[in-house]
Design a protein around this motif. Structure first.
Motif, PDB file in Angstrom:
ATOM      1  N   PRO A 106      10.352 -14.315  -2.890  1.00  0.00           N
ATOM      2  CA  PRO A 106      10.528 -15.582  -2.187  1.00  0.00           C
ATOM      3  C   PRO A 106      10.815 -15.369  -0.703  1.00  0.00           C
ATOM      4  O   PRO A 106      10.936 -16.328   0.045  1.00  0.00           O
ATOM      5  CB  PRO A 106      11.734 -16.206  -2.900  1.00  0.00           C
ATOM      6  CG  PRO A 106      12.526 -15.035  -3.375  1.00  0.00           C
ATOM      7  CD  PRO A 106      11.519 -13.959  -3.696  1.00  0.00           C
ATOM      8  N   HIS A 107      10.921 -14.097  -0.265  1.00  0.00           N
ATOM      9  CA  HIS A 107      11.349 -13.769   1.095  1.00  0.00           C
ATOM     10  C   HIS A 107      10.218 -13.541   2.085  1.00  0.00           C
ATOM     11  O   HIS A 107      10.464 -13.429   3.271  1.00  0.00           O
ATOM     12  CB  HIS A 107      12.226 -12.510   1.068  1.00  0.00           C
ATOM     13  CG  HIS A 107      13.406 -12.634   0.174  1.00  0.00           C
ATOM     14  ND1 HIS A 107      14.513 -13.380   0.496  1.00  0.00           N
ATOM     15  CD2 HIS A 107      13.631 -12.132  -1.059  1.00  0.00           C
ATOM     16  CE1 HIS A 107      15.391 -13.313  -0.498  1.00  0.00           C
ATOM     17  NE2 HIS A 107      14.876 -12.570  -1.453  1.00  0.00           N
ATOM     18  N   GLY A 108       8.992 -13.408   1.626  1.00  0.00           N
ATOM     19  CA  GLY A 108       7.876 -13.120   2.523  1.00  0.00           C
ATOM     20  C   GLY A 108       6.936 -12.123   1.885  1.00  0.00           C
ATOM     21  O   GLY A 108       7.048 -11.814   0.692  1.00  0.00           O
ATOM     22  N   PRO A 109       5.981 -11.626   2.654  1.00  0.00           N
ATOM     23  CA  PRO A 109       4.948 -10.744   2.107  1.00  0.00           C
ATOM     24  C   PRO A 109       5.518  -9.594   1.279  1.00  0.00           C
ATOM     25  O   PRO A 109       6.575  -9.036   1.589  1.00  0.00           O
ATOM     26  CB  PRO A 109       4.235 -10.227   3.350  1.00  0.00           C
ATOM     27  CG  PRO A 109       4.421 -11.316   4.357  1.00  0.00           C
ATOM     28  CD  PRO A 109       5.804 -11.852   4.093  1.00  0.00           C
ATOM     29  N   VAL A 110       4.771  -9.265   0.237  1.00  0.00           N
ATOM     30  CA  VAL A 110       5.168  -8.207  -0.682  1.00  0.00           C
ATOM     31  C   VAL A 110       3.905  -7.439  -1.073  1.00  0.00           C
ATOM     32  O   VAL A 110       2.819  -8.010  -1.124  1.00  0.00           O
ATOM     33  CB  VAL A 110       5.882  -8.799  -1.927  1.00  0.00           C
ATOM     34  CG1 VAL A 110       4.973  -9.709  -2.724  1.00  0.00           C
ATOM     35  CG2 VAL A 110       6.470  -7.719  -2.809  1.00  0.00           C
ATOM     36  N   GLY A 111       4.042  -6.156  -1.299  1.00  0.00           N
ATOM     37  CA  GLY A 111       2.928  -5.335  -1.762  1.00  0.00           C
ATOM     38  C   GLY A 111       3.409  -4.413  -2.866  1.00  0.00           C
ATOM     39  O   GLY A 111       4.503  -3.852  -2.775  1.00  0.00           O
ATOM     40  N   VAL A 112       2.604  -4.268  -3.915  1.00  0.00           N
ATOM     41  CA  VAL A 112       2.953  -3.368  -5.005  1.00  0.00           C
ATOM     42  C   VAL A 112       1.710  -2.570  -5.366  1.00  0.00           C
ATOM     43  O   VAL A 112       0.585  -3.073  -5.263  1.00  0.00           O
ATOM     44  CB  VAL A 112       3.522  -4.128  -6.224  1.00  0.00           C
ATOM     45  CG1 VAL A 112       2.459  -4.961  -6.925  1.00  0.00           C
ATOM     46  CG2 VAL A 112       4.213  -3.192  -7.186  1.00  0.00           C
ATOM     47  N   ASP A 113       1.900  -1.331  -5.754  1.00  0.00           N
ATOM     48  CA  ASP A 113       0.782  -0.513  -6.202  1.00  0.00           C
ATOM     49  C   ASP A 113       1.245   0.442  -7.287  1.00  0.00           C
ATOM     50  O   ASP A 113       2.347   0.983  -7.213  1.00  0.00           O
ATOM     51  CB  ASP A 113       0.171   0.281  -5.044  1.00  0.00           C
ATOM     52  CG  ASP A 113      -1.200   0.826  -5.408  1.00  0.00           C
ATOM     53  OD1 ASP A 113      -2.100   0.025  -5.706  1.00  0.00           O
ATOM     54  OD2 ASP A 113      -1.368   2.059  -5.419  1.00  0.00           O
ATOM     55  N   VAL A 114       0.390   0.620  -8.306  1.00  0.00           N
ATOM     56  CA  VAL A 114       0.616   1.602  -9.363  1.00  0.00           C
ATOM     57  C   VAL A 114      -0.639   2.446  -9.446  1.00  0.00           C
ATOM     58  O   VAL A 114      -1.748   1.950  -9.223  1.00  0.00           O
ATOM     59  CB  VAL A 114       0.948   0.934 -10.720  1.00  0.00           C
ATOM     60  CG1 VAL A 114      -0.202   0.075 -11.224  1.00  0.00           C
ATOM     61  CG2 VAL A 114       1.338   1.986 -11.753  1.00  0.00           C
ATOM     62  N   GLN A 115      -0.463   3.725  -9.734  1.00  0.00           N
ATOM     63  CA  GLN A 115      -1.601   4.624  -9.828  1.00  0.00           C
ATOM     64  C   GLN A 115      -1.388   5.640 -10.930  1.00  0.00           C
ATOM     65  O   GLN A 115      -0.321   6.269 -11.001  1.00  0.00           O
ATOM     66  CB  GLN A 115      -1.805   5.358  -8.495  1.00  0.00           C
ATOM     67  CG  GLN A 115      -2.979   6.277  -8.457  1.00  0.00           C
ATOM     68  CD  GLN A 115      -4.306   5.555  -8.657  1.00  0.00           C
ATOM     69  OE1 GLN A 115      -4.582   4.577  -7.983  1.00  0.00           O
ATOM     70  NE2 GLN A 115      -5.117   6.031  -9.578  1.00  0.00           N
ATOM     71  N   ARG A 116      -2.404   5.821 -11.782  1.00  0.00           N
ATOM     72  CA  ARG A 116      -2.375   6.891 -12.773  1.00  0.00           C
ATOM     73  C   ARG A 116      -2.706   8.178 -12.035  1.00  0.00           C
ATOM     74  O   ARG A 116      -3.738   8.283 -11.372  1.00  0.00           O
ATOM     75  CB  ARG A 116      -3.376   6.611 -13.887  1.00  0.00           C
ATOM     76  CG  ARG A 116      -3.339   7.655 -14.983  1.00  0.00           C
ATOM     77  CD  ARG A 116      -4.134   7.254 -16.187  1.00  0.00           C
ATOM     78  NE  ARG A 116      -5.509   6.884 -15.838  1.00  0.00           N
ATOM     79  CZ  ARG A 116      -6.377   6.391 -16.713  1.00  0.00           C
ATOM     80  NH1 ARG A 116      -6.020   6.186 -17.966  1.00  0.00           N
ATOM     81  NH2 ARG A 116      -7.593   6.075 -16.327  1.00  0.00           N
ATOM     82  N   LEU A 117      -1.810   9.151 -12.121  1.00  0.00           N
ATOM     83  CA  LEU A 117      -1.965  10.387 -11.354  1.00  0.00           C
ATOM     84  C   LEU A 117      -3.243  11.141 -11.710  1.00  0.00           C
ATOM     85  O   LEU A 117      -3.873  11.736 -10.830  1.00  0.00           O
ATOM     86  CB  LEU A 117      -0.740  11.287 -11.555  1.00  0.00           C
ATOM     87  CG  LEU A 117       0.535  10.766 -10.906  1.00  0.00           C
ATOM     88  CD1 LEU A 117       1.741  11.579 -11.348  1.00  0.00           C
ATOM     89  CD2 LEU A 117       0.410  10.760  -9.389  1.00  0.00           C
ATOM     90  N   SER A 118      -3.661  11.105 -12.960  1.00  0.00           N
ATOM     91  CA  SER A 118      -4.852  11.856 -13.352  1.00  0.00           C
ATOM     92  C   SER A 118      -6.128  11.285 -12.736  1.00  0.00           C
ATOM     93  O   SER A 118      -7.164  11.952 -12.748  1.00  0.00           O
ATOM     94  CB  SER A 118      -4.981  11.892 -14.876  1.00  0.00           C
ATOM     95  OG  SER A 118      -5.159  10.587 -15.393  1.00  0.00           O
ATOM     96  N   ASP A 119      -6.076  10.082 -12.168  1.00  0.00           N
ATOM     97  CA  ASP A 119      -7.249   9.493 -11.514  1.00  0.00           C
ATOM     98  C   ASP A 119      -7.386   9.920 -10.056  1.00  0.00           C
ATOM     99  O   ASP A 119      -8.396   9.611  -9.426  1.00  0.00           O
ATOM    100  CB  ASP A 119      -7.183   7.963 -11.573  1.00  0.00           C
ATOM    101  CG  ASP A 119      -7.388   7.422 -12.972  1.00  0.00           C
ATOM    102  OD1 ASP A 119      -7.908   8.162 -13.833  1.00  0.00           O
ATOM    103  OD2 ASP A 119      -7.012   6.258 -13.208  1.00  0.00           O
ATOM    104  N   LEU A 120      -6.383  10.601  -9.509  1.00  0.00           N
ATOM    105  CA  LEU A 120      -6.411  11.016  -8.109  1.00  0.00           C
ATOM    106  C   LEU A 120      -6.989  12.411  -7.956  1.00  0.00           C
ATOM    107  O   LEU A 120      -6.761  13.277  -8.805  1.00  0.00           O
ATOM    108  CB  LEU A 120      -5.000  10.991  -7.513  1.00  0.00           C
ATOM    109  CG  LEU A 120      -4.332   9.627  -7.405  1.00  0.00           C
ATOM    110  CD1 LEU A 120      -2.891   9.775  -6.932  1.00  0.00           C
ATOM    111  CD2 LEU A 120      -5.116   8.716  -6.466  1.00  0.00           C
ATOM    112  N   THR A 121      -7.698  12.632  -6.876  1.00  0.00           N
ATOM    113  CA  THR A 121      -8.221  13.969  -6.565  1.00  0.00           C
ATOM    114  C   THR A 121      -7.072  14.956  -6.414  1.00  0.00           C
ATOM    115  O   THR A 121      -7.148  16.086  -6.887  1.00  0.00           O
ATOM    116  CB  THR A 121      -9.051  13.924  -5.268  1.00  0.00           C
ATOM    117  OG1 THR A 121     -10.067  12.934  -5.427  1.00  0.00           O
ATOM    118  CG2 THR A 121      -9.673  15.268  -4.972  1.00  0.00           C
ATOM    119  N   ASP A 122      -5.997  14.521  -5.755  1.00  0.00           N
ATOM    120  CA  ASP A 122      -4.814  15.353  -5.558  1.00  0.00           C
ATOM    121  C   ASP A 122      -3.586  14.591  -6.082  1.00  0.00           C
ATOM    122  O   ASP A 122      -2.989  13.804  -5.352  1.00  0.00           O
ATOM    123  CB  ASP A 122      -4.630  15.697  -4.081  1.00  0.00           C
ATOM    124  CG  ASP A 122      -3.420  16.579  -3.820  1.00  0.00           C
ATOM    125  OD1 ASP A 122      -2.757  17.014  -4.794  1.00  0.00           O
ATOM    126  OD2 ASP A 122      -3.137  16.840  -2.640  1.00  0.00           O
TER     127      ASP A 122
END
Length: 195
Positions: A106-122
């Protein structure tokens, strides 16, 4: 007021959830080729509606989600809640692998991200990756940061970054909000655990 983080997994992605979505969301899901992508998209859209409905005291089907792209006007932009007559929360959605997460502020812009590690090159760069993505979603990263995929990202002075603990191992997640640093984070799981 607290910043809410809602978690769910593909186990909750039942086709019955299509009933709480609008026609644009359903068409978007049906246009995806891979069943896993359809499931993640369904889960993310439904979880967003459930979280916002809980926050506003509405039924999930009553939540109005606008996904108009700022660049082309298509229905695939970042979600924005339309709530005439009452303050609408800022929202962000992410999904990867079998997890989906929604952040609501309720306070203003927000960003969230989740990532499965096995999908990343590194996979070692996972924490930097999710933090950068959360900053971009919250609108707090400089445009040149979009090109710096694995470099550490500074947080804008009025933004607060949080490392989140996903409910499954093998994932990393981050939250960025413009809420005051001492704002409470409330973690919720959907559907709620029975027992």
């Amino acid at each position: 007021m607290a910043v809410e983080v809602w978690w769910s997994s593909l186990a909750a992605a039942d086709r019955d959830l299509l009933g709480i979505l609008d026609a644009t969301e359903r068409a978007r899901i049906e246009s995806l080729d891979r069943p896993a992508d359809r499931g993640r998209s369904l889960l993310g859209a439904a979880l967003l509606r459930v979280a916002v409905a809980s926050h506003l005291g509405l039924a999930p089907a009553e939540v109005v989600v606008d996904r108009t792209c700022n660049e082309c006007g298509g229905p695939h932009g970042a979600p924005r809640i339309l709530s005439p007559g009452m303050p609408a929360p800022w929202v962000s959605v992410s999904h990867s692998g079998v997890l989906a997460v929604v952040a609501l502020s309720p306070h203003g812009p927000v960003g969230v991200d989740v990532q499965r590690l096995s999908d990343l090159t590194d996979p070692r760069a996972g924490r930097d990756w999710v933090r950068r993505e959360a900053l971009l979603k919250a609108g707090t990263a400089a445009p040149e940061m979009e090109r710096a995929v694995t470099s550490p990202v500074p947080v804008q002075t009025d933004a607060t970054a949080h490392e989140l603990r996903p409910p499954l191992s093998g994932y990393v997640a981050a939250l960025v909000t413009l809420a005051p640093a001492d704002t409470e984070l409330v973690i919720r799981h959907w559907p709620p655990a029975q027992g």
